[in-house]
Design a protein around this motif. Structure first.
Motif, PDB file in Angstrom:
ATOM      1  N   VAL A 446       0.835  -1.074   0.059  1.00  0.00           N
ATOM      2  CA  VAL A 446      -0.148   0.078   0.066  1.00  0.00           C
ATOM      3  C   VAL A 446       0.789   1.318   0.007  1.00  0.00           C
ATOM      4  CG1 VAL A 446      -1.756   1.380   1.234  1.00  0.00           C
ATOM      5  CG2 VAL A 446      -1.964  -1.379   1.088  1.00  0.00           C
ATOM      6  N   LEU A 447       1.980   1.257   0.882  1.00  0.00           N
ATOM      7  CA  LEU A 447       2.803   2.655   0.743  1.00  0.00           C
ATOM      8  C   LEU A 447       3.588   2.720  -0.157  1.00  0.00           C
ATOM      9  CD1 LEU A 447       4.237   2.013   4.476  1.00  0.00           C
ATOM     10  CD2 LEU A 447       2.473   3.614   4.008  1.00  0.00           C
ATOM     11  N   PRO A 455      -3.264   4.403  -7.899  1.00  0.00           N
ATOM     12  CA  PRO A 455      -4.577   4.562  -7.342  1.00  0.00           C
ATOM     13  C   PRO A 455      -5.253   3.232  -6.925  1.00  0.00           C
ATOM     14  CG  PRO A 455      -5.093   4.981  -9.531  1.00  0.00           C
ATOM     15  CD  PRO A 455      -3.286   4.976  -9.260  1.00  0.00           C
ATOM     16  N   SER A 456      -4.731   1.981  -7.233  1.00  0.00           N
ATOM     17  CA  SER A 456      -5.179   0.854  -6.977  1.00  0.00           C
ATOM     18  C   SER A 456      -4.935   0.541  -5.452  1.00  0.00           C
ATOM     19  CB  SER A 456      -4.443  -0.425  -7.679  1.00  0.00           C
ATOM     20  OG  SER A 456      -3.178  -0.272  -7.626  1.00  0.00           O
ATOM     21  N   PRO A 462      -9.834   0.031   3.833  1.00  0.00           N
ATOM     22  CA  PRO A 462     -11.357   0.082   3.996  1.00  0.00           C
ATOM     23  C   PRO A 462     -11.539   1.569   3.522  1.00  0.00           C
ATOM     24  CG  PRO A 462     -10.230  -0.718   6.030  1.00  0.00           C
ATOM     25  CD  PRO A 462      -9.255  -0.411   5.187  1.00  0.00           C
ATOM     26  N   PRO A 463     -12.685   1.798   2.755  1.00  0.00           N
ATOM     27  CA  PRO A 463     -12.938   3.151   2.042  1.00  0.00           C
ATOM     28  C   PRO A 463     -12.830   4.367   3.110  1.00  0.00           C
ATOM     29  CG  PRO A 463     -14.725   1.554   1.671  1.00  0.00           C
ATOM     30  CD  PRO A 463     -13.788   0.877   2.674  1.00  0.00           C
ATOM     31  N   GLU A 464     -13.220   4.280   4.344  1.00  0.00           N
ATOM     32  CA  GLU A 464     -13.118   5.505   5.339  1.00  0.00           C
ATOM     33  C   GLU A 464     -11.525   5.660   5.538  1.00  0.00           C
ATOM     34  OE1 GLU A 464     -13.942   1.513   7.815  1.00  0.00           O
ATOM     35  OE2 GLU A 464     -14.644   2.677   5.717  1.00  0.00           O
ATOM     36  N   VAL A 465     -10.751   4.803   5.295  1.00  0.00           N
ATOM     37  CA  VAL A 465      -9.278   4.931   5.481  1.00  0.00           C
ATOM     38  C   VAL A 465      -8.672   5.516   4.268  1.00  0.00           C
ATOM     39  CG1 VAL A 465      -6.986   3.535   5.786  1.00  0.00           C
ATOM     40  CG2 VAL A 465      -8.924   2.662   7.334  1.00  0.00           C
ATOM     41  N   ALA A 466      -9.088   4.877   3.016  1.00  0.00           N
ATOM     42  CA  ALA A 466      -8.690   5.559   1.866  1.00  0.00           C
ATOM     43  C   ALA A 466      -9.021   7.189   1.739  1.00  0.00           C
ATOM     44  CB  ALA A 466      -9.340   5.103   0.585  1.00  0.00           C
ATOM     45  N   PRO A 480      -2.861  13.372  -7.036  1.00  0.00           N
ATOM     46  CA  PRO A 480      -2.321  13.448  -8.343  1.00  0.00           C
ATOM     47  C   PRO A 480      -2.727  14.598  -9.206  1.00  0.00           C
ATOM     48  CG  PRO A 480      -3.878  11.831  -7.965  1.00  0.00           C
ATOM     49  CD  PRO A 480      -3.790  12.466  -6.711  1.00  0.00           C
ATOM     50  N   ALA A 481      -1.789  15.202 -10.030  1.00  0.00           N
ATOM     51  CA  ALA A 481      -2.373  15.990 -10.811  1.00  0.00           C
ATOM     52  C   ALA A 481      -3.141  15.433 -12.067  1.00  0.00           C
ATOM     53  CB  ALA A 481      -1.065  16.456 -11.834  1.00  0.00           C
ATOM     54  N   GLU A 482      -4.170  16.374 -12.623  1.00  0.00           N
ATOM     55  CA  GLU A 482      -5.192  16.097 -13.583  1.00  0.00           C
ATOM     56  C   GLU A 482      -4.852  14.939 -14.474  1.00  0.00           C
ATOM     57  OE1 GLU A 482      -9.384  15.770 -14.033  1.00  0.00           O
ATOM     58  OE2 GLU A 482      -8.242  17.222 -12.418  1.00  0.00           O
ATOM     59  N   SER A 483      -3.520  15.328 -15.277  1.00  0.00           N
ATOM     60  CA  SER A 483      -3.201  14.502 -16.269  1.00  0.00           C
ATOM     61  C   SER A 483      -2.592  13.189 -15.856  1.00  0.00           C
ATOM     62  CB  SER A 483      -1.701  15.322 -16.875  1.00  0.00           C
ATOM     63  OG  SER A 483      -0.851  15.447 -15.893  1.00  0.00           O
ATOM     64  N   ASP A 484      -2.394  13.106 -14.535  1.00  0.00           N
ATOM     65  CA  ASP A 484      -1.832  11.572 -14.057  1.00  0.00           C
ATOM     66  C   ASP A 484      -3.093  10.670 -13.519  1.00  0.00           C
ATOM     67  OD1 ASP A 484       0.666  12.749 -14.150  1.00  0.00           O
ATOM     68  OD2 ASP A 484       0.886  13.224 -12.155  1.00  0.00           O
ATOM     69  N   ARG A 485      -4.128  11.109 -13.800  1.00  0.00           N
ATOM     70  CA  ARG A 485      -5.246  10.511 -13.206  1.00  0.00           C
ATOM     71  C   ARG A 485      -5.900   9.635 -14.345  1.00  0.00           C
ATOM     72  NH1 ARG A 485      -8.949  15.152 -10.370  1.00  0.00           N
ATOM     73  NH2 ARG A 485      -7.505  15.600  -8.730  1.00  0.00           N
ATOM     74  N   HIS A 486      -6.007   8.108 -13.901  1.00  0.00           N
ATOM     75  CA  HIS A 486      -6.495   7.224 -14.750  1.00  0.00           C
ATOM     76  C   HIS A 486      -7.357   6.207 -14.156  1.00  0.00           C
ATOM     77  CE1 HIS A 486      -3.483   4.447 -13.027  1.00  0.00           C
ATOM     78  NE2 HIS A 486      -2.684   5.515 -13.146  1.00  0.00           N
ATOM     79  N   PRO A 487      -8.363   5.446 -14.628  1.00  0.00           N
ATOM     80  CA  PRO A 487      -9.127   4.616 -13.922  1.00  0.00           C
ATOM     81  C   PRO A 487      -8.258   3.395 -13.359  1.00  0.00           C
ATOM     82  CG  PRO A 487      -9.467   4.403 -16.316  1.00  0.00           C
ATOM     83  CD  PRO A 487      -8.573   5.607 -16.072  1.00  0.00           C
TER      84      PRO A 487
END
Length: 498
Positions: A446-447, A455-456, A462-466, A480-487
């Motif tokens: 995770v680290l 982002p995986s 847990p969602p609340e931790v994320a 992340p910058a807008e250009s770095d974002r991906h699904p």
């Protein structure tokens, strides 16, 4: 005068005298149990008339109830607060008009159960002080719980008197530095005589104090071997929480809390509940206390400087644990048998310790027990007495691609017979109903993914931790910058597959 004397140079007598000679300090001492050992120091130091408005010791229960109101338990936080409320209000009522503009009022109280004649009781007590930092200001307060470790009544009384003087002096002159105040509590004492396992600061002088950090410092400063706080950051007194309860505890780094950590506790809890119900012959769900434990060894292991602690990192772990609703135990018990002994102090009911296979392997590493005359056998003798069980979560071995369980684990050949004996007799139990999708999740991954802006990682906690990690930038997270974002590409994340 006070500011010219280093705190470290003051004896108990000198502290009491310094308070007595300060014409601005004036207050009441109310003590129940173990004599009037705190106020005695101020009387013996000299010039007490300038400091002591009243000294009272309401030993008789009927008399005590008449003054402070009825109480179910006389050695309790509720009784201490009632004493402070009553005595401080009387000071203001009787003296506020005549000297309130030039006096810093204070009320000190303790309620204690020292060693009884037969030596059969728990030796502990509550003490506290409510005080003004300047004339006319609203008061602040410090309360603490102590365990008296001396073997005889007289020594316990003496130790109680010293820690009481340290508290009074620290509150009046070091309230602006809670760390220094806490360090001063055992001046002229040792941790072998007095343990302070809970401390709480409140009032205007302590508005910025983080009680979780104060709990950590109790252990770090060797005032106690363990401290506890709730998910909302409220300090807890261990004996109040654990008294006569079944206890289930999971030790971990929680850096951060992952789905595995939560699954370990949830899956083992049902097995533990079944064991408690069977053991105690009741169909009702037992009142189990569940704890997440952080050890000082683990907290120190992440620091670049040996022996130091990264407080920001600790608070980040505390926050993500709180997001799961966990009650948190901080301890200096690296060896599991010491943790078991500590918990057994408060209960005779079943205790469960939750761990993964790697921790179970470490448990059978003999070099950890070189300091014990009986070695690993002595450690297990201490650990597994009085209905303590280990609940072990399986491990997926990436090298062999095999699942390592309690049944499949092999330890050192000379200890294999011992291991099988412990398993056969139910001291070590496999966690059977776990989520296979979580077996390949590790905090270190995770680290790494957080650092790589992958982002995986969000599916591994847990969602609340994320949400909390992203909101507060914990563990090196950078938005992340807008250009770095991906699904999230689920096919690229084997850790999320069964």
């Amino acid at each position: 005068m006070e500011s010219n004397i280093k705190r470290e140079s003051l004896t108990t007598h000198e502290k009491a005298l310094a308070v007595n000679l300060d014409k601005h300090k004036y207050g009441t001492f109310a003590e129940i149990g173990a004599g009037q050992e705190v106020v005695r120091w101020f009387f013996q130091a000299g010039a007490a008339a300038g400091t002591i408005a009243k000294s009272i010791s309401a030993y008789d229960m009927t008399v005590s109830d008449a003054i402070y109101g009825p109480s179910i338990r006389y050695v309790s936080l509720d009784r201490l607060v009632a004493m402070l409320d009553h005595e401080y209000a009387l000071l203001q009522e009787r003296l506020g008009a005549t000297r309130g503009t030039e006096t810093d009022f204070f009320a000190f109280a303790d309620t204690v159960a020292a060693r009884n004649f037969l030596g059969t009781n728990e030796c502990h007590g509550w003490m506290g002080i409510r005080f003004q930092s300047k004339p006319g200001l609203a008061p602040s307060q410090i309360v603490l719980h102590v365990r008296m470790l001396d073997k005889d009544n007289v020594s316990q009384q003496q130790a109680l008197g010293i820690v009481g003087v340290n508290l009074v002096h620290g509150a009046l002159y070091h309230h602006d530095d809670p760390d220094a105040l806490m360090r001063s509590l055992l001046d002229d004492l040792t941790a072998d005589r007095i343990e302070v396992d809970m401390i709480k600061f409140s009032g205007p002088e302590f508005e910025t104090v983080d009680h979780r950090l104060m709990s950590l410092k109790l252990v770090q400063l060797s005032l106690s071997d363990a401290a506890m706080f709730s998910a909302d950051g409220e300090v807890l007194q261990p004996s109040e929480v654990l008294h006569k309860k079944p206890i289930l505890v999971e030790r971990g780094s929680f850096r951060p809390v992952t789905n595995v950590n939560v699954d370990m506790l949830q899956a083992s809890r049902q097995q533990f509940l079944n064991h408690v119900s069977s053991k105690e012959g009741t169909a009702a769900e037992p009142d189990v206390v569940t704890l997440m434990e952080l050890t000082m060894r683990n907290l120190r292991s992440t620091c670049a400087v040996d022996g130091e602690i990264d407080y920001d990192d600790f608070l980040a772990r505390a926050d993500v644990l709180a997001a799961t609703g966990a009650t948190i135990l901080i301890s200096d018990y690296f060896e599991y048998y010491r943790l078991g002994t500590y918990l057994r102090r408060y209960t005779k009911r079943p205790i469960g310790i939750v761990m993964g296979v790697p921790s179970l392997i470490d448990l059978f590493d003999e070099h950890y027990y070189d300091h014990l005359e009986g070695g690993v056998l002595e450690s297990f003798g201490r650990l597994f007495r009085n209905d303590l069980k280990l609940y072990v979560y399986p491990l997926y071995d990436e090298t062999t691609r095999q699942l390592v369980t309690v049944q499949r684990l092999k330890v050192a050949p000379r200890l294999q017979g011992l291991y099988e004996h412990l398993c056969k007799n139910g001291y070590i139990e496999s966690i059977d109903f776990y989520n296979r999708d979580y077996l390949r999740i590790f905090s270190r991954d995770v680290l790494r993914k957080i650092a790589e802006r992958d982002p995986s990682w969000e599916r591994m906690v847990p969602p609340e931790v994320a949400s909390l990690i992203k909101e507060r930038g914990f563990f090196g997270y950078n938005k992340p910058a807008e250009s770095d974002r991906h699904p999230i590409d689920s096919a690229a994340e084997p850790a999320l597959k069964g």
